[in-house]
Design an enzyme around this catalytic site. Sequence first.
Site, short mmCIF file in Angstrom:
data_model
loop_
_atom_site.label_atom_id
_atom_site.label_comp_id
_atom_site.label_asym_id
_atom_site.label_seq_id
_atom_site.Cartn_x
_atom_site.Cartn_y
_atom_site.Cartn_z
N GLU A 1 0.83 -1.20 0.00
CA GLU A 1 0.00 0.00 0.00
C GLU A 1 0.86 1.25 0.00
OE1 GLU A 1 -1.86 -1.44 3.96
OE2 GLU A 1 -2.11 0.71 3.91
N CYS B 1 -3.40 -4.37 3.84
CA CYS B 1 -2.33 -5.20 4.38
C CYS B 1 -2.32 -6.63 3.85
CB CYS B 1 -2.39 -5.21 5.91
SG CYS B 1 -2.09 -3.57 6.61
N THR C 1 3.41 1.94 15.19
CA THR C 1 3.62 0.61 14.61
C THR C 1 3.93 0.59 13.12
OG1 THR C 1 1.22 0.47 14.30
CG2 THR C 1 2.13 -0.55 16.29
N ARG D 1 -11.42 1.66 17.37
CA ARG D 1 -11.79 0.35 17.91
C ARG D 1 -12.59 -0.49 16.92
NH1 ARG D 1 -10.77 -1.19 22.68
NH2 ARG D 1 -12.61 -2.50 22.90
N THR E 1 -11.65 -1.15 14.09
CA THR E 1 -10.70 -1.98 13.35
C THR E 1 -10.53 -3.36 13.99
OG1 THR E 1 -8.83 -1.13 14.62
CG2 THR E 1 -9.35 0.01 12.57
N HIS F 1 -1.67 -11.96 10.60
CA HIS F 1 -1.34 -10.56 10.36
C HIS F 1 -1.12 -9.88 11.71
CE1 HIS F 1 -1.05 -6.59 8.81
NE2 HIS F 1 -2.14 -6.18 9.46
N ASN G 1 4.43 -3.09 12.38
CA ASN G 1 3.46 -3.57 11.40
C ASN G 1 3.92 -3.19 10.01
OD1 ASN G 1 1.26 -4.22 9.84
ND2 ASN G 1 -0.16 -2.77 10.80
N SER H 1 -7.32 -4.50 5.44
CA SER H 1 -8.48 -3.67 5.76
C SER H 1 -9.34 -3.46 4.53
CB SER H 1 -8.02 -2.32 6.30
OG SER H 1 -7.45 -2.50 7.57
#
Lengths: 359, 135, 386
Positions: free
Chosen positions: A92, A124, A165, A212, A214, A247, A279, A309
């Site tokens: 990405e 991701c 991250t 949240r 996510t 992940h 990440n 996502s």
Amino acid sequence: MTQTLPENLLLKPNRPVGIIGYGAYVPRYRLPAIEVARVWHGGARGGLPIKEKAVAGLDEDVITMSIEAARNALARAGIHAHALRAVWVGSESHPYAVKPSGTLVAEAIGAGPDIQAGDWEFACKAGTEALVAAMGLVGSGMGRYALAIGMDTAQGRPGDALEYTAASGGAAYILGPAEEGLAQIEFSYSYVSDTPDFWRRAHARYPEHGQRFTGEPAYFKHITEAGSRLMRAAGTTAADYAYAVFHQPNTKFPQRAALLLGFSEEQIAPGLLSPVIGNTYAGAAMIGLSATLDVAKPGDRILVVSFGSGAGSDAFQILVGEAIEERRNKAMRTQDYIARRTEIDYATYARLRGKITLK
Amino acid sequence: MEVPRHWRLKQQRYALVGEVCPHCEGKIFPPRDVCPHCGGEAKTPYTFSGKGTVYSYTIMHDAPAGYDENVPYTVALVKLEEGPMVTAQLTDLDEQGVQIGMPVEMVTRRIRQDGDERGLLVYGYKFRPMIAGAR
Amino acid sequence: MRDVFITGIGQVPVGEHWEVSLRSLAARAMLAALHQAEGLRPQALFVGNLLAPVLSHQANLAALLIDNAGLDGIEGHLVEAGEASGAAALHSAFLAIASGWVESALVVGVEKVTDYIGSGVELALAETEDADYETAQGLTLSGLAGLVMQRYLHEYGVERQALGVFPTLMHANAVHNPNAMFRKAIRREAYAKAEMISDPVNLFDMAPYADGAAAVLLSSRAAIPAGFAQPLVRISGSALVTDRLALHDRADPLAFDAARLSVERACRMAGILPGEVNLFELSDTFSIYAALSLEAAGFAPTGRAAQLAEQGEFALNGRMPINTLGGMKARGNPIGAAGVYQVLEAVLQLRGQAGANQIAHAQRALVQMLAGPASTAVTHVLERVS
């Protein structure tokens, strides 16, 4: 939710597909999470999501990092790059909005012009999406070898939770006939839905996310559905796998995903890199797998479940073969890169990642 | 915009592709029209291993236009294991810095952008200290 | 070949001439040289310049400078050889007279650096390197000097600070040169503390780029009228030698073969040995190049130039005085004009017009200009005609 799912749910190639070679890349710079907390909150406000994250240098991007990971994969595969029929980069953070990363990576590693070279985007899981496509190309017999890469120089808005991250790194995989493989990808399964937990609009520098939101409806829902459905269709349980890789947007999410799917801490330990590299977005599951292959033994089964996502997960069941012992020594291991470490402060990080406006 | 020029040099820059002389078998980098060893015509591509040692180096504090954002950076003369010398930036240097004779290996990195942020990204060889690890 | 004489010289002080244009800088030097030459008129102009097309967006320089200086209609040539452009223009003018093509030829070296502000100047200069394989790596001319110096220090075990003897000497020599950019002596402590440019090259190791123009008129014996007032200086040797452009393509980057060969050829042409000259105007664009020039010319054993300089061998009263009016470091480095300034300064010495820095009984001078690390080397031997 306990009924056995039909086996034809699984994406299973006509011709068995193997991992012929793999290679990781992690840049050398590390930004400790406490340093982000220091700048934006005057210090830690409680637990930090990871210990530190990997940061690309001034002269690095998805293309350069993909080239190095691909060279490592070629060294392990022992094939000439000319034999590849696809060079696919999932990310990405492709350096160009329009202009393929794949063509440049292909040229740099010495691949010929007879290839597919489009770039992949699915947040991701862009890397594992490329991996599934490579399974299809090889498994159908259309091409003998395909290279799939997941690599990112992840973005996070300064001061945002993601900045702790969002990291740089990833891995490359060369797929080919299973009999030449160091591992076989027995099958995969993907689970997706329109779930807007995180996105970045065209021309926007940094992504937006649903905080949240996510978690449960996005990450956990898709990871657990993909993982559990694959296992039910395959007739397996967590105990059938030596290792699992999920992940890893932080330290806790993959640990909880493991718990929900019945995996132990030991099973995810080799592939849980987010505490020390952060990440790496499209690279995260891919490099978790490369670190696991670095230690796996012949006969080991590995479950890999990515998450992207928007949202979706790709799950893979991998059976490690005899050739792993010999081939993993032919290139730098994931931990070799992680051991190469230079700690930086926030100011240096801001400079390296182009967060200081020069004009 | 110097797109054709960058495009023409991509093989040399991305992958250290030079030449081997068909007459005297001398390895040549950068590519030349005439072999510097025997004077014959040299046209056969040869990909160098990318391994070498630092022959000399300088740390650039005053950069020319287009390179300013990267100061300070180190430029070295790298003696390739196949013989030729190449001028290239060193990257990923640690606190230990650089020493003459230090083993280095080629990596492909972003060199600069052609013009402003709308321009082409130029990639090419740099060298970094050999990383400890399996190989 | 016919004998070639220097019949006129002219210069403007080296510095930042914000108010003077490229063409006017050149005209001032050209007209000053012609003024000295008592009515001798050139049939050709040879221009030494490097940066005008890039920094002043001016090409076709010979036509412009001829036009602007009122020399309408004469033959004109631009000679570009990096920083040695001015010296190479002189070499071409020498050939034009020696061959009988013209009777008088004017040489002007001119550089206008201050029209452009920013790091584009460094880039323009770096274009004298191999653009695809050196400049493309972000290497400047000072970077090249850094590569050479680092290796030199390593190979010969020379202390970094030792090379400070050269800028110190240049600044001392420039104190009495009214055309110099810096007329102030420097101390070694200041050298030791100078900021790094291309480590190990520091600010004092690097001659400052500046505006300048210098001209010399060359004439054949036949052209010079009886009773010509200026003392005559003859060009008895002239040689231009090139080396592999990129440093990385040379078998020994410290060899400066072109510098050595051009000294040998110019001296052979003059029928002398290098040691028979009374002064040596060399190319100290960087301290390390001063050292290597001395070693290439045979005035110091390899690796020992700084040591000999420390012992005073190259001072005004030493065995072989160098850069008697301050050299590039203190007079200033007007790049494409630098080679003409050097010759002009040697002429002042041979004519006995060098003022406080006059070398007693100066009979012969060796003058050498280099482009970069001697990718082009131009060497002249000048002799006072008694």
